[in-house]
Design a protein around this motif. Structure first.
Motif, PDB file in Angstrom:
ATOM      1  N   ASP F  20       0.864  -1.252   0.103  1.00 20.71           N
ATOM      2  CA  ASP F  20      -0.056   0.017   0.075  1.00 20.71           C
ATOM      3  C   ASP F  20       0.803   1.139  -0.164  1.00 20.71           C
ATOM      4  O   ASP F  20       0.650   2.300   0.634  1.00 20.71           O
ATOM      5  N   VAL F  21       1.884   1.225  -0.653  1.00 19.09           N
ATOM      6  CA  VAL F  21       2.976   2.483  -0.735  1.00 19.09           C
ATOM      7  C   VAL F  21       2.392   3.226  -1.715  1.00 19.09           C
ATOM      8  O   VAL F  21       2.251   3.017  -3.048  1.00 19.09           O
ATOM      9  N   GLY F  22       2.088   4.279  -1.793  1.00 16.71           N
ATOM     10  CA  GLY F  22       1.395   5.432  -2.535  1.00 16.71           C
ATOM     11  C   GLY F  22       2.169   6.522  -2.470  1.00 16.71           C
ATOM     12  O   GLY F  22       2.177   7.088  -1.092  1.00 16.71           O
ATOM     13  N   THR F  34      12.826   6.700   4.206  1.00 13.35           N
ATOM     14  CA  THR F  34      13.781   6.289   5.201  1.00 13.35           C
ATOM     15  C   THR F  34      13.183   5.241   5.783  1.00 13.35           C
ATOM     16  O   THR F  34      11.989   4.638   5.444  1.00 13.35           O
ATOM     17  N   GLY F  35      14.040   4.500   6.881  1.00  8.68           N
ATOM     18  CA  GLY F  35      13.587   3.117   7.381  1.00  8.68           C
ATOM     19  C   GLY F  35      14.926   2.743   7.963  1.00  8.68           C
ATOM     20  O   GLY F  35      15.881   3.040   7.491  1.00  8.68           O
ATOM     21  N   PRO F  36      14.785   1.706   8.664  1.00 11.44           N
ATOM     22  CA  PRO F  36      15.810   0.909   9.274  1.00 11.44           C
ATOM     23  C   PRO F  36      16.521   0.110   8.515  1.00 11.44           C
ATOM     24  O   PRO F  36      15.789  -0.149   7.225  1.00 11.44           O
ATOM     25  N   ASN F  37      17.839  -0.516   8.668  1.00 15.10           N
ATOM     26  CA  ASN F  37      18.418  -1.556   7.792  1.00 15.10           C
ATOM     27  C   ASN F  37      17.517  -2.612   7.408  1.00 15.10           C
ATOM     28  O   ASN F  37      16.894  -3.036   8.385  1.00 15.10           O
ATOM     29  N   GLY F  38      17.235  -2.899   6.146  1.00 16.84           N
ATOM     30  CA  GLY F  38      16.610  -4.189   5.656  1.00 16.84           C
ATOM     31  C   GLY F  38      15.082  -3.666   5.653  1.00 16.84           C
ATOM     32  O   GLY F  38      14.249  -4.856   5.160  1.00 16.84           O
ATOM     33  N   ALA F 186      16.491   7.400  -0.990  1.00 15.13           N
ATOM     34  CA  ALA F 186      16.503   6.519   0.045  1.00 15.13           C
ATOM     35  C   ALA F 186      17.645   6.871   0.777  1.00 15.13           C
ATOM     36  O   ALA F 186      18.699   6.922   0.426  1.00 15.13           O
ATOM     37  N   THR F 187      17.492   6.940   2.285  1.00 19.21           N
ATOM     38  CA  THR F 187      18.539   7.412   3.130  1.00 19.21           C
ATOM     39  C   THR F 187      18.523   7.324   4.569  1.00 19.21           C
ATOM     40  O   THR F 187      17.500   7.198   4.928  1.00 19.21           O
ATOM     41  N   LEU F 193      17.414  18.788   2.378  1.00 14.79           N
ATOM     42  CA  LEU F 193      16.672  19.418   1.216  1.00 14.79           C
ATOM     43  C   LEU F 193      15.264  19.937   2.032  1.00 14.79           C
ATOM     44  O   LEU F 193      14.761  19.650   2.898  1.00 14.79           O
ATOM     45  N   HIS F 194      14.929  20.892   1.323  1.00  9.73           N
ATOM     46  CA  HIS F 194      13.664  21.471   1.804  1.00  9.73           C
ATOM     47  C   HIS F 194      12.537  21.066   0.922  1.00  9.73           C
ATOM     48  O   HIS F 194      12.818  20.715  -0.233  1.00  9.73           O
ATOM     49  N   ASN F 195      11.337  21.360   1.297  1.00 10.20           N
ATOM     50  CA  ASN F 195      10.035  21.246   0.403  1.00 10.20           C
ATOM     51  C   ASN F 195      10.036  19.626  -0.107  1.00 10.20           C
ATOM     52  O   ASN F 195       9.862  19.451  -1.106  1.00 10.20           O
ATOM     53  N   ILE F 196      10.035  18.941   0.910  1.00  9.02           N
ATOM     54  CA  ILE F 196      10.100  17.259   0.511  1.00  9.02           C
ATOM     55  C   ILE F 196       8.876  16.573   1.203  1.00  9.02           C
ATOM     56  O   ILE F 196       8.524  16.995   2.242  1.00  9.02           O
ATOM     57  N   GLN F 197       8.610  15.546   0.492  1.00 10.96           N
ATOM     58  CA  GLN F 197       7.637  14.624   1.098  1.00 10.96           C
ATOM     59  C   GLN F 197       8.490  13.706   2.002  1.00 10.96           C
ATOM     60  O   GLN F 197       9.665  13.309   1.355  1.00 10.96           O
ATOM     61  N   SER F 198       7.792  12.950   2.644  1.00 17.97           N
ATOM     62  CA  SER F 198       8.668  11.805   3.197  1.00 17.97           C
ATOM     63  C   SER F 198       7.903  10.452   3.554  1.00 17.97           C
ATOM     64  O   SER F 198       6.608  10.553   3.536  1.00 17.97           O
ATOM     65  N   LEU F 199       8.627   9.423   3.390  1.00 12.54           N
ATOM     66  CA  LEU F 199       7.996   7.919   3.179  1.00 12.54           C
ATOM     67  C   LEU F 199       8.589   7.233   4.331  1.00 12.54           C
ATOM     68  O   LEU F 199       9.794   7.115   4.124  1.00 12.54           O
ATOM     69  N   GLU F 200       8.117   6.844   5.241  1.00 15.72           N
ATOM     70  CA  GLU F 200       8.977   5.771   6.268  1.00 15.72           C
ATOM     71  C   GLU F 200       8.483   4.418   6.211  1.00 15.72           C
ATOM     72  O   GLU F 200       7.302   4.012   6.208  1.00 15.72           O
TER      73      GLU F 200
END
Ligand code: HEM
Ligand SMILES: Nc1ncnc2c1ncn2[C@@H]1O[C@H](COP(=O)(O)OP(=O)(O)OP(=O)(O)O)[C@@H](O)[C@H]1O
Ligand SMILES: Nc1ncnc2c1ncn2[C@@H]1O[C@H](COP(=O)(O)OP(=O)(O)OP(=O)(O)O)[C@@H](O)[C@H]1O
Ligand SMILES: [Mg+2]
Ligand SMILES: [Mg+2]
Lengths: 256, 220, 216, 57, 220, 216
Positions: F20-22, F34-38, F186-187, F193-200
């Motif tokens: 359900d990633v959108g 973002t997100g932990p290793n693996g 991914a990082t 950066l400014h003006n960014i969306q983020s996905l965890e």
């Protein structure tokens, strides 16, 4: 990339591994019984068959040589069909089938080589000649072993599937070569006398035991293949559980 | 050092089985020959020993480049090179030995089967086995030098074979001529065989030392 | 035990990366090397480990009795790469390094204890290649624990680690220092260590010495 | 040289040995897999698609 | 695509010279055969074409496993596979071509020298060169399939040669028989040569497509 | 130009990494994963790049006129590895990628200008293998500049970069966005950066779908 969705055939939802294990578990006993019975009948018939006036008792080798040779080719054909399944429908069961058929096919190929040699020694006076049929069967043997090595060399079965399938299909060229090598090049080996367009030319007293043995070999093949497929599914399940364990630990993170 | 031997053997047998691959390659090469030469059994028997030796040489050379390269890529090599001089030489010796056990020895064991296919006599087959038993370790030991040199190169691979092939040719020549001497009557078997053994001993001593020197020099 | 560097000069090809680098560490102390990309952090560490020869200057490790100790036997080096075989199980990898390293300088944790210490309990039986980048790095850290050595040389030890693991790493190094160890680490990220010396490499390189022009 | 009967016998015997070997190999492999699965489950590793549904395991 | 060809050739000639190794290996194989056969010049001349062909086949297999593996290790392969299907097939074609230019072509050029060593007639040498010129590209093209399969392997090496050798046998058969047909009188040269050309064309079409399929399937 | 992902589901072997990633990006926007290793960051990016097939869901890139554009021709993918040949010079590497990528979507910087842009003026003639880890990464970034493509897919672009280069990278991406580009990165580290969306990504994996148990 307009659509990344993997195509999901109808049997993806139908045949999941658990259901396959259950179904195959039910079929197996019958299959095994049929294999044993037909083998016993075939063995009886082949020793009851009259001796050939030319070849004497060695003709009895035919009853195990010819079915082994047929099975060697059939097994590769099964693998080729399974490979198409892998490439077109991406169904993992197809890959499991192709992979597990390998050692069985190799064994039958080995048997056809061995019994052929053992027949060749009294008949032709030599264990081995480099004629077209013998050599092409030997090449088939090498291809089985090569594909086995390929599977063994990969740590991840899911990634091995498609490349191995491509290679299997490319190697299928060899099967017609084996089949027709006796017609294309004149060799020491017997030309086809059973599987011909114009019907068998072999005497019924030898044809029937041969056919029964062929049926027995085929049943043996399917029995063993089904068993090996079940093993492979379990192997992948173990592997998957190990991987999951790794990921669960990753998610668990550092020591508190 | 036993740990190193065990580890290298484990890697060789586990990931695809270097041993099995060597033998299979050997088989494939020898099977291809009659297609070229033609199915003349006498001729095959005559060139059999040479073919077997060439196949074995190739099978043990290919893949030799990975001897240290794999360790370099994952960083293990740094720990090996950090050792003192004597331990490093020993390490190289053990790694070469592991390579031979995984690749060379199975070739020796497979030789009789191939001898049968090449229509070779029992004596000839035996002679080839004996010479291979002595000669293939020499290939592994001298190959270690090439593998060590290859470590500095961006993409060692082929270069190892280039460096090693000239050095391996004497092994090949004496191996082949000893094998023939065993079957053809006037020629004595022992002289070329003794030379082969001498080469093998020399390489077993020289190889690890030279390879260790190359590794020390190559560290960057 | 002391680690003393005097007037180290490191060169790569034609340019001198650093010169006159000196420091002195004693038990329980750590040194963090920082500097921009290409400033020579990795080069300096490899030089300390004895993997590269210094152009001039010396690095000595002396025991508590003043005797000079051979660095290779008393130091762990952790480079950019993990020194683990993908094909072997985690436990096999660590067991190998345990027996390989266990020459002189005392005991280390058992393999299982080391895996626990990096927070990966349960991965022992997995092939190393199955692990994610961050997990692999943590196992590489576990190598330092299976054989006890006083000096740790760490090259970007926290590369690929997530936040939580960074803390774990800081704890590990802290423990090591508390037990009387020494650590030298090159890194871009703050390591979360206290009581550390630091060494900043400028990243300004000079052409090799004017008198004896370099040959390489 | 060997009599013709011997050739026949060796052929049949080696066929029997090969096929039996194949069968035993597959049976042993299945056993080993089941044992591994049991060991993993004993360690508390579960397939997270719900309880391990029996068949074959 | 020209850029790709140029890059691959640059790499091949710069790092270690794949070309040189092939030729060297070719030389070594051809040089040891006389040891086996003995100094029988007639026999040497007779089996010369076969030996040359076998040597060339083995030499072009060397290094084939790196065809895509090197690109995978440094991440370039991702960009190649990201292309659409047609471009990917073209890419494989170009890479195989570069492999042939770096490895196969030098073998063709070295053949006359070796023909001399084997005491072959000028006609025979010419015929071998011609058949090699047509046949070695076929080896590179079908070899690409093996190389593509090797991409998923931790270490390809020998396995690629094992997988490819059986497929390369038809090339060998018709290459050798065309070479012989050129010297022995009653046999016509053209039929086997035409078959060889047909095989080469077939493999040039099949190889890149199959290799591209394997590469697409292997992406992870 | 818009990049829209709907209900993406990614699997590795037996476990579903995300579901359900959108998201929806338009010109000038960036998304940081973002997100932990693996947890599946790399997997998601490879899936967007078309290198992996999604289990379900779709990712579409549409032009300003609403036409669907093929991702491979309009996106740059920068993976963990640099896609450069160690044997070739920096300039040769970049020139190759310039001509390889330059299929449709417009112009890019010249090779020299791109090298300047990543602050490594003067390395053009060096073999790529001679550079330090951080320098190599910066050259890999220069590849994105030599051929202009609207969508950038970046996997840990700042791995091995020092502070200054982090800023340089932020500027590069900022420029790209200002010119109407899109970026997905991914990082583990803040990108500045400014003006960014983020996905965890949570890093909690589920076993593959309950109805049809997975096969692999
Ligand atoms: C190692 C040596 C041998 C190999 C690899 C071999 C291989 C084969 C193969 C692949 C077939 C199946 C052909 C088809 O279905 O068209 C076959 C059939 C047969 N082989 Fe052999 N063979 C060998 C030696 C022999 C010998 C020595 C004899 C007898 C003198 C023999 C007699 C036959 C006969 C009678 C058939 C049945 C042909 C038919 O009815 O279609 N084979 N063999
Ligand atoms: N093997 C090598 N051969 C020649 N020069 C090298 C080599 N490795 C590194 N260099 C050069 O030495 C310099 C320092 O490199 P080093 O790897 O020590 O930097 P670093 O501080 O570790 O950088 P990073 O933060 O990027 O890891 C760089 O300019 C690089 O170009
Ligand atoms: N080639 C592969 N085959 C099978 N599983 C894989 C493969 N690559 C990664 N995985 C698994 O998929 C999961 C997600 O991996 P991924 O590389 O996407 O994570 P990530 O978020 O990028 O992690 P990191 O921060 O460590 O780079 C991991 O658990 C890993 O074990
Ligand atoms: Mg560094
Ligand atoms: Mg990642």
């Amino acid at each position: 990339m307009s659509d990344t969705t993997a195509s999901q055939g109808w049997f993806t939802s139908l045949a999941n591994p658990t259901r396959f294990l259950a179904l195959s578990g039910r079929i197996l006993p019958y299959l095994a019984t049929a294999a044993v019975v037909s083998l016993l009948v075939g063995l009886y018939m082949s020793f009851a068959a009259p001796e050939d006036y030319q070849q004497g008792i060695t003709v009895r080798i035919m009853f195990i040589h010819v079915p082994a040779a047929w099975l060697a080719m059939m097994c590769y054909s099964v693998m080729a069909i399974a490979s198409i399944g892998t490439l077109v429908w991406r169904h993992p069961l197809a890959d499991v089938a192709a992979k597990t058929a390998l050692p069985i096919g190799a064994a039958f190929t080995f048997l056809s080589l061995l019994t052929g040699s053992l027949w060749g020694r009294p008949m032709w006076g030599t264990w081995w000649v480099w004629d077209a049929r013998l050599t092409s069967v030997f090449v088939l043997f090498l291809m089985y072993l090569g594909l086995m090595a390929l599977h063994r060399a990969m740590d991840d079965p899911a990634r091995a599937a498609r490349p191995a399938a491509v290679l299997t299909l490319v190697g299928f060229i060899n099967i017609p070569i084996i089949k027709f090598s006796v017609d294309w090049w004149n060799t020491l080996h017997q030309p086809a006398s059973v599987m011909r367009l114009d019907g068998p030319t072999i005497h019924p007293s030898m044809l029937y035991p041969l056919l029964v043995m062929a049926v027995a070999y085929t049943l043996i093949f399917f029995t063993l293949h089904l068993m090996a497929m079940r093993n492979e599914i379990l192997r992948r399940r173990v592997q998957a559980m190990r991987r999951q364990a790794a990921q669960a630990i990753g998610a668990g993170g550092a020591r508190p | 050092m036993m740990a190193l031997l065990k580890r290298d053997l484990a890697i060789a047998t586990r990931s695809g089985g270097a041993a099995m691959l060597g033998v299979l390659f050997f088989l494939a090469v020898v099977a291809v020959i009659p297609f070229g030469i033609g199915p003349d059994l006498n001729l095959l028997a005559r060139i059999g020993p040479a073919i077997l030796w060439i196949g074995a040489l190739l099978a043990s050379l290919l893949g030799l480049d990975r001897l240290f390269q794999a360790d370099r890529e994952d960083g293990s090599l740094d720990m090996l090179v950090m050792q003192d001089w004597f331990s490093l030489v020993l390490t190289v010796f053990v790694k070469s030995l592991a390579h031979w056990l995984a690749t060379g020895l199975p070739l020796v064991l497979a030789a009789p089967l191939l001898g049968l296919l090449m229509n070779m006599s029992a004596t000839a087959t035996g002679a080839v086995m004996l010479t291979l038993l002595v000669g293939t370790p020499a290939i592994s030991f001298i190959g270690a030098v090439g593998a060590a040199v290859a470590v500095v190169l961006p993409r060692g691979g082929l270069l190892v074979s280039i460096l090693i092939l000239p050095l391996a040719i004497p092994i090949l020549i004496f191996g082949v001529s000893a094998s023939y001497a065993a079957v053809t009557d006037p020629d004595p078997f022992l002289p070329p065989f003794m030379i082969l053994s001498a080469i093998a001993l020399f390489f077993a001593a020289l190889g690890p030392v030279a390879a260790a020197a190359a590794l020390k020099g190559a560290a960057d | 035990m002391q680690a003393i560097a005097t007037k180290l000069k490191g060169r790569r090809g034609d340019s001198v990366l650093f010169e006159d680098v000196g420091f002195s560490l004693s038990r329980g102390q750590a040194l963090v090397i920082t500097g921009p990309n290409g400033s020579g952090k990795s080069t300096l560490l490899r030089l300390l480990a004895g993997l590269l020869a210094a152009d001039s200057g010396r690095f000595l490790l002396t025991g508590d009795d003043g005797a000079v100790l051979p660095v290779p036997d008393f130091a762990h080096y952790l480079g950019h790469r993990n020194a683990m075989k993908r094909e072997l199980r985690v436990a096999e990898n660590l067991a190998f390094w345990k027996s390989f390293h266990a020459s002189d300088s005392g005991e280390g944790l058992s393999v299982d204890a080391a895996i626990d210490a990096v927070g990966l309990t349960g991965v022992a039986h997995l092939p190393f290649g199955y692990l994610s980048a961050g997990q692999q790095r943590r196992i590489a850290l576990a190598r330092l624990l299976v054989a006890a050595r006083p000096l740790w040389l760490l090259d970007e030890p926290t590369a690929a680690l997530d936040k939580r693991s960074d803390q774990l790493f800081a704890d590990l190094v802290g423990d090591h220092l508390k037990k009387g160890g020494l650590a030298i680490a090159a890194t871009h990220q703050p390591l979360g260590l206290h009581n550390i010396q630091s060494l900043e490499l400028s990243g300004v390189h000079r052409a090799a010495s004017s008198s004896g022009e370099s040959w390489t | 040289m060997m009599s013709h009967e011997a050739f026949v016998f060796v052929s049949y015997a080696s066929t029997a040995v090969t096929l039996a070997g194949l069968l035993i190999g597959i049976l042993l492999d299945g056993r080993a897999r089941r044992a591994e699965l049991a060991e993993l489950e004993a360690q508390g590793v579960r397939r997270r698609s719900g309880p391990a549904r029996g068949a074959g395991s």
